[in-house]
Design an enzyme around this catalytic site. Sequence first.
Site, PDB file in Angstrom:
ATOM      1  N   VAL A  30       0.858  -1.179   0.000  1.00 10.12           N
ATOM      2  CA  VAL A  30       0.000   0.000   0.000  1.00 10.12           C
ATOM      3  C   VAL A  30       0.897   1.233   0.000  1.00 10.12           C
ATOM      4  O   VAL A  30       1.849   1.325   0.792  1.00 10.12           O
ATOM      5  CB  VAL A  30      -0.935   0.019   1.226  1.00 10.12           C
ATOM      6  CG1 VAL A  30      -1.840   1.247   1.182  1.00 10.12           C
ATOM      7  CG2 VAL A  30      -1.776  -1.249   1.278  1.00 10.12           C
ATOM      8  N   ASP A  75     -11.989 -10.976   9.008  1.00  8.03           N
ATOM      9  CA  ASP A  75     -10.598 -10.681   9.391  1.00  8.03           C
ATOM     10  C   ASP A  75     -10.537  -9.337  10.117  1.00  8.03           C
ATOM     11  O   ASP A  75      -9.669  -8.513   9.837  1.00  8.03           O
ATOM     12  CB  ASP A  75      -9.702 -10.668   8.158  1.00  8.03           C
ATOM     13  CG  ASP A  75      -8.215 -10.781   8.522  1.00  8.03           C
ATOM     14  OD1 ASP A  75      -7.914 -11.241   9.643  1.00  8.03           O
ATOM     15  OD2 ASP A  75      -7.370 -10.407   7.700  1.00  8.03           O
TER      16      ASP A  75
END
Length: 565
Positions: A239, A347
């Site tokens: 990212v 998650d």
Amino acid sequence: MFCFVSYADTNVSTATEEEFRQSFQNNAVAADQVAFERSYNALMNNLTARVVNSSGTSSPAPMFATGSAVYDPGAPNGTMYGLLQCMRDETAAECARCLQDSVQQLTSCCRGRLGGVVFGYNCYLRMEIYPYYNLALDGPPLLAPAPTIFASEGRDKKRIATLAVAIPVGTVVAAIVMVGVFLYRREVDRKKTPPDNYSSIDEDIGYVEPEQLNLLVLRAATNNFSEENKLGEGGFGEVFKGTLHNGDQIAVKKLSRGSSQGFQELKNELVLAAKLKHRNLVQLLGVSLQQEKLVIYEYLPNRSLDTFLSVKRQKLDWSRRFAIICDIARGLLYLHEESCLKVIHRDLKPSNVLLDADMNPKISDFGIARAFGGDQSRHITRRPVGTLGYMSPEYAYWGHVSTKSDIFSFGVIVLEMVTGRRNNSVYSDTSDSVSMLGHVWGKWRAGSMADVVDPLLAESGYPESEVLNCIEIGLLCVQENPVDRPDASTVVLMLSSPTSMSNYHRAPSRPAFTFSSGFTESDQIIQQDSRPKTSDGGVLLITDKKSSMTTVSQNEMTISVLRPR
């Protein structure tokens, strides 16, 4: 039908596509079904021959033919009109076989009906008792068996008069056919999808690639994905922070070629992120799928909650921690109950909770989320995925996925926020537990809640009742049995109205994954009416002395108690 558009991801028809036929029929039935069927068979045989036979040795087969035949000379509408057509990439033999199957299907499904359509992937058949095509296209007279004769030219005016009615009717039928084929193909694609696919909603997403977010713009914004612009890395890839030419900041998630998460996870995340809109969910800005697979999100300058729990806890006073807990709960409530889809994140953990400039939390990373439709509320997967320590026992052991799986993860986060300790912290300084959940549970039973609160909070001060309320909610969320955990709406209510805790008729029992370093007391559920009060009016749970006496052997030998893992 005036036009037809078809596309596929392969240039060869599958066996399923070749066998597929969708038929529609007129509700009216011919008075003399025998004569009607005889004329129909003769007309269809003649048109089939014209479709597949070329006019010369060098000319290809026309793959199209129209014609008419009289099935009842005395009836006002005693003429039937037929149209046959094949895809032009079919061979003559393939076309003939497809048309013969369609002719038989219309006979078997719609015997004697005054009109019908059979739609296949590679051929098309239509028969009506009114003209629905240009009559100038009619072929030569058909030598049909008696008593079938052809319509005379005297009926042309009547045909033209009915054309105004036939055109809209034909358009409606064509639309119905195309919708039916679309639904059929979507059902075929659904059956081909692996049973453990991450999304149970069959959605075709259009990968929109805004001009201002194309690959060149993103490379310039991230300095060609330089290391100094890198924000983090996960199973999906890396990212990067980016700055557009107008000064807006973005976060660019880049799918690495060796990523453990594939294109299906990327599609799943895009579908869900595009459909879910909430102040506590990360906003999707766009996607670029040119040479690289890139997903563009809003940039959140304070990164993840994990960063603050690990190294910046001193910047989180209790009011900020409590606000983050409440906002995460609201985000879960939206995912589970208020959005157009019932979404289970699977998650949820501090690293997937990002913080904006005002420290407002936003849930991110929907690559492995499950989306349910209708009344579906649970699923069994053969491949549990997620992060150990935040996975509920029923999901980690047996693959049972439900909204209560996310509630368990949320409970772990709440206890981490209160204690300032990570779920995998080892409590070597205590004699009753070696896990964070077990440590909190032991102190809860002993009534020593001050011992589990983050020392940094003790320095700045905190409202005792509010903290104890959060500890109780956290313990309720991490119960071993999913039925004993509250749902998201109940959690939001208990957080927003502490008095509602007294109306919740279940007290915490031993949570899941409590690993003891030695013998511990028996686990009896504490009755609600036996809760003592704290100094500021909060509710404190302790175990009745009669139910918590330590068991010893009469000969002073040690006793080993085995507990399932």
